[in-house]
Write a protein that holds these residues in place. Structure first.
Motif, PDB file in Angstrom:
ATOM      1  N   SER A 101       0.817  -1.211   0.000  1.00  0.00           N
ATOM      2  CA  SER A 101       0.000   0.000   0.000  1.00  0.00           C
ATOM      3  C   SER A 101       0.851   1.262   0.000  1.00  0.00           C
ATOM      4  O   SER A 101       0.365   2.338  -0.363  1.00  0.00           O
ATOM      5  CB  SER A 101      -0.933   0.017   1.218  1.00  0.00           C
ATOM      6  N   VAL A 102       2.111   1.149   0.407  1.00  0.00           N
ATOM      7  CA  VAL A 102       2.974   2.319   0.541  1.00  0.00           C
ATOM      8  C   VAL A 102       3.905   2.497  -0.653  1.00  0.00           C
ATOM      9  O   VAL A 102       4.253   3.621  -1.015  1.00  0.00           O
ATOM     10  CB  VAL A 102       3.808   2.220   1.838  1.00  0.00           C
ATOM     11  N   GLN A 103       4.309   1.408  -1.277  1.00  0.00           N
ATOM     12  CA  GLN A 103       5.326   1.494  -2.328  1.00  0.00           C
ATOM     13  C   GLN A 103       4.888   2.430  -3.459  1.00  0.00           C
ATOM     14  O   GLN A 103       3.707   2.570  -3.747  1.00  0.00           O
ATOM     15  CB  GLN A 103       5.635   0.111  -2.886  1.00  0.00           C
ATOM     16  N   ASP A 104       5.868   3.084  -4.056  1.00  0.00           N
ATOM     17  CA  ASP A 104       5.665   4.034  -5.151  1.00  0.00           C
ATOM     18  C   ASP A 104       4.982   5.321  -4.703  1.00  0.00           C
ATOM     19  O   ASP A 104       4.409   6.053  -5.515  1.00  0.00           O
ATOM     20  CB  ASP A 104       4.868   3.402  -6.306  1.00  0.00           C
ATOM     21  N   PHE A 105       5.023   5.620  -3.396  1.00  0.00           N
ATOM     22  CA  PHE A 105       4.446   6.871  -2.906  1.00  0.00           C
ATOM     23  C   PHE A 105       5.295   8.054  -3.358  1.00  0.00           C
ATOM     24  O   PHE A 105       6.481   7.914  -3.695  1.00  0.00           O
ATOM     25  CB  PHE A 105       4.339   6.842  -1.374  1.00  0.00           C
ATOM     26  N   ALA A 106       4.704   9.235  -3.365  1.00  0.00           N
ATOM     27  CA  ALA A 106       5.438  10.449  -3.741  1.00  0.00           C
ATOM     28  C   ALA A 106       6.023  11.136  -2.510  1.00  0.00           C
ATOM     29  O   ALA A 106       7.167  11.568  -2.514  1.00  0.00           O
ATOM     30  CB  ALA A 106       4.514  11.410  -4.490  1.00  0.00           C
ATOM     31  N   PHE A 107       5.226  11.239  -1.452  1.00  0.00           N
ATOM     32  CA  PHE A 107       5.732  11.816  -0.207  1.00  0.00           C
ATOM     33  C   PHE A 107       4.899  11.302   0.957  1.00  0.00           C
ATOM     34  O   PHE A 107       3.760  10.845   0.784  1.00  0.00           O
ATOM     35  CB  PHE A 107       5.718  13.347  -0.233  1.00  0.00           C
ATOM     36  N   ALA A 108       5.476  11.381   2.125  1.00  0.00           N
ATOM     37  CA  ALA A 108       4.763  11.073   3.366  1.00  0.00           C
ATOM     38  C   ALA A 108       4.965  12.239   4.321  1.00  0.00           C
ATOM     39  O   ALA A 108       6.001  12.913   4.286  1.00  0.00           O
ATOM     40  CB  ALA A 108       5.285   9.782   3.986  1.00  0.00           C
ATOM     41  N   VAL A 109       3.972  12.473   5.151  1.00  0.00           N
ATOM     42  CA  VAL A 109       4.082  13.491   6.193  1.00  0.00           C
ATOM     43  C   VAL A 109       3.891  12.800   7.540  1.00  0.00           C
ATOM     44  O   VAL A 109       2.822  12.231   7.801  1.00  0.00           O
ATOM     45  CB  VAL A 109       3.048  14.615   6.038  1.00  0.00           C
ATOM     46  N   VAL A 110       4.928  12.830   8.355  1.00  0.00           N
ATOM     47  CA  VAL A 110       4.875  12.223   9.684  1.00  0.00           C
ATOM     48  C   VAL A 110       4.539  13.315  10.689  1.00  0.00           C
ATOM     49  O   VAL A 110       5.293  14.284  10.848  1.00  0.00           O
ATOM     50  CB  VAL A 110       6.211  11.553  10.047  1.00  0.00           C
ATOM     51  N   ILE A 111       3.393  13.172  11.338  1.00  0.00           N
ATOM     52  CA  ILE A 111       2.998  14.111  12.387  1.00  0.00           C
ATOM     53  C   ILE A 111       3.614  13.629  13.693  1.00  0.00           C
ATOM     54  O   ILE A 111       3.347  12.516  14.142  1.00  0.00           O
ATOM     55  CB  ILE A 111       1.466  14.179  12.523  1.00  0.00           C
ATOM     56  N   SER A 112       4.445  14.467  14.284  1.00  0.00           N
ATOM     57  CA  SER A 112       5.057  14.102  15.561  1.00  0.00           C
ATOM     58  C   SER A 112       4.556  15.044  16.649  1.00  0.00           C
ATOM     59  O   SER A 112       4.198  16.192  16.384  1.00  0.00           O
ATOM     60  CB  SER A 112       6.583  14.155  15.480  1.00  0.00           C
ATOM     61  N   ALA A 113       4.525  14.543  17.875  1.00  0.00           N
ATOM     62  CA  ALA A 113       4.010  15.321  19.005  1.00  0.00           C
ATOM     63  C   ALA A 113       5.115  15.633  19.988  1.00  0.00           C
ATOM     64  O   ALA A 113       5.909  14.763  20.344  1.00  0.00           O
ATOM     65  CB  ALA A 113       2.902  14.550  19.709  1.00  0.00           C
ATOM     66  N   ASN A 114       5.180  16.879  20.417  1.00  0.00           N
ATOM     67  CA  ASN A 114       5.998  17.291  21.557  1.00  0.00           C
ATOM     68  C   ASN A 114       5.034  17.452  22.727  1.00  0.00           C
ATOM     69  O   ASN A 114       4.464  18.521  22.942  1.00  0.00           O
ATOM     70  CB  ASN A 114       6.723  18.600  21.256  1.00  0.00           C
ATOM     71  N   PHE A 115       4.829  16.377  23.461  1.00  0.00           N
ATOM     72  CA  PHE A 115       3.781  16.350  24.481  1.00  0.00           C
ATOM     73  C   PHE A 115       3.963  17.427  25.546  1.00  0.00           C
ATOM     74  O   PHE A 115       2.992  17.970  26.071  1.00  0.00           O
ATOM     75  CB  PHE A 115       3.727  14.962  25.127  1.00  0.00           C
ATOM     76  N   TRP A 116       5.209  17.756  25.873  1.00  0.00           N
ATOM     77  CA  TRP A 116       5.464  18.714  26.936  1.00  0.00           C
ATOM     78  C   TRP A 116       4.936  20.100  26.594  1.00  0.00           C
ATOM     79  O   TRP A 116       4.614  20.895  27.495  1.00  0.00           O
ATOM     80  CB  TRP A 116       6.960  18.791  27.234  1.00  0.00           C
ATOM     81  N   ARG A 117       4.829  20.434  25.306  1.00  0.00           N
ATOM     82  CA  ARG A 117       4.338  21.758  24.922  1.00  0.00           C
ATOM     83  C   ARG A 117       2.920  21.992  25.421  1.00  0.00           C
ATOM     84  O   ARG A 117       2.534  23.119  25.733  1.00  0.00           O
ATOM     85  CB  ARG A 117       4.346  21.903  23.398  1.00  0.00           C
ATOM     86  N   SER A 118       2.148  20.939  25.468  1.00  0.00           N
ATOM     87  CA  SER A 118       0.773  21.038  25.955  1.00  0.00           C
ATOM     88  C   SER A 118       0.654  20.623  27.416  1.00  0.00           C
ATOM     89  O   SER A 118      -0.145  21.181  28.175  1.00  0.00           O
ATOM     90  CB  SER A 118      -0.150  20.166  25.098  1.00  0.00           C
ATOM     91  N   ARG A 119       1.510  19.670  27.835  1.00  0.00           N
ATOM     92  CA  ARG A 119       1.365  19.113  29.181  1.00  0.00           C
ATOM     93  C   ARG A 119       1.717  20.123  30.266  1.00  0.00           C
ATOM     94  O   ARG A 119       1.163  20.069  31.369  1.00  0.00           O
ATOM     95  CB  ARG A 119       2.237  17.863  29.307  1.00  0.00           C
ATOM     96  N   PHE A 120       2.617  21.044  29.999  1.00  0.00           N
ATOM     97  CA  PHE A 120       2.996  21.999  31.051  1.00  0.00           C
ATOM     98  C   PHE A 120       1.785  22.830  31.477  1.00  0.00           C
ATOM     99  O   PHE A 120       1.737  23.328  32.611  1.00  0.00           O
ATOM    100  CB  PHE A 120       4.132  22.915  30.563  1.00  0.00           C
ATOM    101  N   LYS A 121       0.790  22.947  30.590  1.00  0.00           N
ATOM    102  CA  LYS A 121      -0.413  23.719  30.926  1.00  0.00           C
ATOM    103  C   LYS A 121      -1.571  22.815  31.346  1.00  0.00           C
ATOM    104  O   LYS A 121      -2.230  23.077  32.354  1.00  0.00           O
ATOM    105  CB  LYS A 121      -0.846  24.560  29.722  1.00  0.00           C
ATOM    106  N   TYR A 122      -1.779  21.724  30.614  1.00  0.00           N
ATOM    107  CA  TYR A 122      -2.995  20.931  30.796  1.00  0.00           C
ATOM    108  C   TYR A 122      -2.778  19.587  31.486  1.00  0.00           C
ATOM    109  O   TYR A 122      -3.717  18.795  31.589  1.00  0.00           O
ATOM    110  CB  TYR A 122      -3.669  20.697  29.445  1.00  0.00           C
ATOM    111  N   GLY A 123      -1.577  19.316  31.939  1.00  0.00           N
ATOM    112  CA  GLY A 123      -1.345  18.065  32.642  1.00  0.00           C
ATOM    113  C   GLY A 123      -1.655  16.853  31.783  1.00  0.00           C
ATOM    114  O   GLY A 123      -1.436  16.856  30.569  1.00  0.00           O
ATOM    115  N   HIS A 124      -2.194  15.803  32.397  1.00  0.00           N
ATOM    116  CA  HIS A 124      -2.477  14.568  31.665  1.00  0.00           C
ATOM    117  C   HIS A 124      -3.546  14.757  30.592  1.00  0.00           C
ATOM    118  O   HIS A 124      -3.564  14.046  29.589  1.00  0.00           O
ATOM    119  CB  HIS A 124      -2.913  13.469  32.631  1.00  0.00           C
TER     120      HIS A 124
END
Length: 269
Positions: A185-208
């Motif tokens: 399903s992936v082969q011959d793709f043109a591009f992929a976008v990997v969404i990564s999370a920096n959890f601390w950016r939100s956790r310092f305000k909203y906790g768990h």
């Protein structure tokens, strides 16, 4: 009643098996930890009061993104206008089963990136095109470029503030396909976008509770990218399953705790 019928009427057996329900189930523990109770709001969301009192913290919070200023910047072209109606693009959206191996233009990639999670200047300050808990924007986009015109094959980071890409390194197409678990399903793709999370950016305000907000935001970004791809006649498919440690190693720079990839778009023609 046969086994299938019994399990169909008792879904707890499907999830837990025939053993007694445990009190330390990781999924249930996570959900419980992210709940907000009126009597414990002060420590459920510990950074809310501090952020409201500090203009410095507010300014820092509005400039969320990984920065790789030491690497050369590839400026992205101006995004294209998409003239298809929202009704039509929703009707035309499909999850692609395979890709033909054709390329996409850098302008098309720029449109997907900048209009899904790029910077939008507003009178209240810089924002993005999606809702974000506290406008903290805890996500980063990494691009696995395979067949993008005028862009070398490689792994890139999208810098929304400078409207460009920085190349992080090279990769093996076959290795990436194996990491995504569905090679055909992936082969011959043109591009992929990997969404990564920096959890601390939100956790310092909203906790768990922040973890819920982060995953919701990834869904908002993914939907933007899918619709923008469809509007440009680019086929796409979201992938939530992949080998986590191998994808982190492929991109580099993750510790798997404070930051990690959580969602991936595969796109092509």
């Amino acid at each position: 009643m046969n086994s299938i019928e019994r399990h169909a009427t008792n879904l707890a057996d499907v999830v837990y098996g025939n053993e007694a329900l445990r009190f330390d189930d990781p999924s249930e523990n996570w959900f419980e930890a992210t709940k907000i109770y009126r009597g414990s709001m002060a420590w459920d969301a510990p950074g809310v009061a501090g952020l409201l009192r500090s203009q410095t913290l507010q300014k820092i919070a509005t400039h969320a993104s990984k920065r790789f200023d030491d690497l050369p910047l590839i400026l992205l072209p101006k995004p294209l206008n998409t003239n298809i109606t929202l009704d039509d693009v929703i009707k035309e959206r499909r999850s692609a089963d395979y890709f033909s191996g054709g390329s996409v233009s850098l302008e098309q990639l720029s449109t997907v990136l900048q209009k899904s999670y790029g910077l939008v200047e507003r009178k209240e300050g810089p924002r993005r095109p999606i809702p974000s808990g506290g406008a903290l924007y805890p996500l980063d986009l990494f691009i696995v470029a395979n067949k993008v015109d005028s862009l070398d094959k490689g792994i890139y980071h999208f810098d929304p503030y400078r409207k460009g890409l920085t190349k992080m390194g090279d990769y093996s197409e076959k290795e990436f396909e194996k990491i995504m678990l569905q090679e055909e399903s992936v082969q011959d793709f043109a591009f992929a976008v990997v969404i990564s999370a920096n959890f601390w950016r939100s956790r310092f305000k909203y906790g768990h509770r922040s973890y819920r907000f982060v995953f919701m935001e990834a869904g908002h970004v993914m939907q933007n990218m899918i619709l923008l791809s469809t509007a440009q006649k680019i086929n796409s498919r979201p992938f939530g399953g992949f080998i986590d440690d191998e994808l982190m190693e492929l991109i580099g720079g993750f510790n798997g705790v404070d930051d990690a990839p959580i969602y991936t778009l595969i796109a092509g023609t």
